[in-house]
Design a protein around this motif. Structure first.
Motif, PDB file in Angstrom:
ATOM      1  N   UNK A 163      57.244  68.233  50.184  1.00  0.00           N
ATOM      2  CA  UNK A 163      57.879  68.811  48.998  1.00  0.00           C
ATOM      3  C   UNK A 163      59.298  68.273  48.821  1.00  0.00           C
ATOM      4  N   UNK A 164      60.092  68.325  49.879  1.00  0.00           N
ATOM      5  CA  UNK A 164      61.489  67.910  49.764  1.00  0.00           C
ATOM      6  C   UNK A 164      61.611  66.400  49.545  1.00  0.00           C
ATOM      7  N   UNK A 165      60.688  65.636  50.107  1.00  0.00           N
ATOM      8  CA  UNK A 165      60.673  64.198  49.859  1.00  0.00           C
ATOM      9  C   UNK A 165      60.394  63.892  48.403  1.00  0.00           C
ATOM     10  N   UNK A 166      59.475  64.644  47.808  1.00  0.00           N
ATOM     11  CA  UNK A 166      59.158  64.465  46.389  1.00  0.00           C
ATOM     12  C   UNK A 166      60.361  64.793  45.523  1.00  0.00           C
ATOM     13  N   UNK A 213      57.817  56.506  42.931  1.00  0.00           N
ATOM     14  CA  UNK A 213      58.534  55.438  42.198  1.00  0.00           C
ATOM     15  C   UNK A 213      57.657  54.729  41.175  1.00  0.00           C
ATOM     16  N   UNK A 214      56.352  54.934  41.240  1.00  0.00           N
ATOM     17  CA  UNK A 214      55.437  54.305  40.303  1.00  0.00           C
ATOM     18  C   UNK A 214      55.141  55.220  39.113  1.00  0.00           C
ATOM     19  N   UNK A 260      63.540  64.649  46.393  1.00  0.00           N
ATOM     20  CA  UNK A 260      64.581  63.637  46.588  1.00  0.00           C
ATOM     21  C   UNK A 260      64.260  62.351  45.835  1.00  0.00           C
ATOM     22  N   UNK A 261      63.008  61.939  45.854  1.00  0.00           N
ATOM     23  CA  UNK A 261      62.609  60.689  45.205  1.00  0.00           C
ATOM     24  C   UNK A 261      62.649  60.787  43.686  1.00  0.00           C
ATOM     25  N   UNK A 270      64.545  57.135  37.287  1.00  0.00           N
ATOM     26  CA  UNK A 270      64.183  56.275  38.410  1.00  0.00           C
ATOM     27  C   UNK A 270      63.561  54.981  37.896  1.00  0.00           C
ATOM     28  N   UNK A 271      63.956  53.880  38.455  1.00  0.00           N
ATOM     29  CA  UNK A 271      63.372  52.607  38.060  1.00  0.00           C
ATOM     30  C   UNK A 271      61.970  52.469  38.626  1.00  0.00           C
ATOM     31  N   UNK A 272      61.082  51.954  37.803  1.00  0.00           N
ATOM     32  CA  UNK A 272      59.711  51.784  38.256  1.00  0.00           C
ATOM     33  C   UNK A 272      59.620  50.699  39.314  1.00  0.00           C
TER      34      UNK A 272
END
Length: 498
Positions: free
Chosen positions: A458-461, A148-149, A463-464, A245-247
């Motif tokens: 990997x899948x978390x990345x 998110x950053x 999705x985010x 995605x919002x920072x």
């Protein structure tokens, strides 16, 4: 009851389940495979060509259910995992304390802010930082806080989400692929192979430099293409479909205390590396001489303790102590209260408890094999079947062998525990040092974890960041091929020159 029901989708069982199933299979094999043994030399190493069959020792249900316990505590034939498991827990506690300070998140945020307007320069800088995290302490799930950053920054300056994901995911997982002293890969595998984690560190550094350079080159080139022509983005067709995605705005400014924590964080792993490199083998006597001088000082030497060991001779007990002590030092420097310190430390230990336990379960495989006396027989099959191979070819085949095994057993520690007891001595039979087998295992496991759909990292990345896994595979295809070829070349050269 509904007339039609949705079919249940297959889900990959956990590493614990896979390892237990392997234990059962191995127990069955002790009834089918002849038992055998090798003669050993004075150092306890197996002597090639001395295999003999002995009376069969089949393992039953009791042996299967007791194997994880014996795997943790050890038996007459197999060393226990308690030493490495305790080390993993102390590393978890240390990371828990550091994460509690917020120093890592704020440090990355400060780096991003410092290079505002020069975001393309962030690509090599951040990838190096993430790779160091992966190479030293197996940074993986911890990266979730950074998407998110970094992803919004990359989108905002004209790149795309793939660039942001690649910086974090490729950077950290290439670091794991080329682990230098990663306790969950290098540490576990070295303990099972009976060598110091410092052995082979020079070749692992070569791996790190080469593979990370490949990753940085591809990410930087892709970002440059998008900068010149936005239609080159793999996500260009999704431009109107996906909102950026919002920072994240909840990362605080880097404080002076957090800066001190980052210095201590880096110093801890620097000390760990220094302590594990066998300096005497390179003719460096500085640490031995200093230790002798320090312990010989009247009164002071006794206060410090005459049983201290010089850097270069440390092993798991000593580096476990290092992480425990540095946890306390970080807590004191950050002025963390006693209750908060204990809570953060235990939370960190808890997050790695499954890793500590999986090492014991994986070691249970070796317990059943050794108790059933089929380890020597399997090694004999390998000695006979692979005996004509050159050292370089054996190293390459080991690497290839570990690629499908990494899909079967996703856990890095579990994979080492399940296989290293066989692969390390088999390598020795073929003139390949154990540290090269470990490097091959790490490199293959790391390659799979760059793209595996069963990987939570990997899948978390995906999705985010809003990147489709198919798009990620398309982006990484060339990178995987180049890293694969480079890995084969380095392993062949390492086996030839070691």
């Amino acid at each position: 009851m509904e007339a039609t029901q949705k079919k249940r989708r297959f889900t990959m069982p956990s590493s614990f389940t896979v390892l237990f199933l392997i234990i059962i299979v191995i127990a069955i094999l002790t009834w089918l495979i002849p038992a055998g043994e090798y003669q050993v030399d004075d150092a306890g190493n197996l002597i090639a060509g001395t295999y003999d069959q002995i009376a069969s020792q089949p393992q039953g249900i009791w042996d299967v259910i007791m194997s994880p316990i014996h795997g943790m505590l050890g038996t007459a034939e197999t060393s226990g995992a308690v030493e490495i498991s305790l080390f993993i827990l102390m590393v978890g506690g240390f990371l828990g304390i550091v994460n509690e300070t917020g120093a890592l998140d704020s440090g990355v945020a400060a780096t991003v802010k410092r290079y505002k307007g020069k975001e393309k320069m962030l690509i090599p800088i951040l990838m190096i930082l993430f790779a160091l995290g992966g190479s030293t302490y197996g940074m993986a799930e911890e990266t979730m806080a950074f998407y998110p950053l970094i992803v919004p920054v990359m989108i905002g300056v004209g790149f795309d989400a793939v660039v942001g994901v690649a910086i974090v995911l490729l950077g950290s997982q290439i670091g794991c692929l080329a682990s230098t002293v990663n306790p969950f890969a290098t540490g576990v595998a070295s303990q099972i192979a009976g060598i110091s984690p410092g052995e082979g560190i020079l070749w692992r550094l070569v791996f790190l430099v080469v593979t990370l350079s490949i990753g940085i080159f591809f990410v930087y080139r892709y970002a440059s293409k998008i900068e010149e022509d936005p239609t080159k983005s793999l996500l260009y067709h999704q431009k109107n479909e996906n909102k950026p995605m919002k920072m994240t705005d909840n990362v605080a400014e880097l404080t002076k205390k957090q800066l001190h924590v980052l210095v201590l964080f880096g110093l801890t792993f620097f000390m760990m590396i220094l302590s594990l490199i066998p300096w005497e083998e390179f003719g460096v006597m500085l640490f031995v001489d200093f230790n002798n001088w320090l312990t010989s000082i009247p009164i002071l030497g006794e206060i410090i303790g005459t049983a201290t060991m010089p850097l270069g001779e440390w092993y798991f007990q000593e580096i476990t102590m290092l992480f425990l002590v540095m946890s306390i030092v970080v807590g004191v420097v950050f002025r963390m209260g006693e209750a908060r310190f204990i809570s953060a430390f235990l939370k960190g230990c808890g997050e790695l408890l499954s890793v500590a336990l999986i090492v014991a379960v994986a070691r249970g495989i070796q317990v059943v094999m050794n108790s059933g006396s089929i380890t020597a027989t399997i090694l004999h099959y390998g000695e006979t079947g692979l005996g004509g191979l050159s050292a370089g070819m054996f190293a390459i085949l080991t690497y290839i062998f570990y690629i499908p095994m990494s899909f079967l057993i996703p856990s890095t520690s579990g994979l080492a525990g399940a296989t290293m007891g066989i692969m390390a001595p088999l390598g020795e039979f073929n003139g390949v040092q154990s540290h090269i087998v470990i490097t091959a295992y790490q490199a293959a496991n790391g390659l799979v974890n760059l793209i595996s759909p069963t990987s939570a990292v990997v899948m978390g990345a995906m999705a985010l960041s809003g990147v489709n896994i198919a798009t990620w595979w398309r982006y990484t295809a060339k990178i995987i091929v180049v890293i694969f070829i480079a890995s084969l070349a380095i392993l062949w050269l390492a086996a030839l020159l070691s």
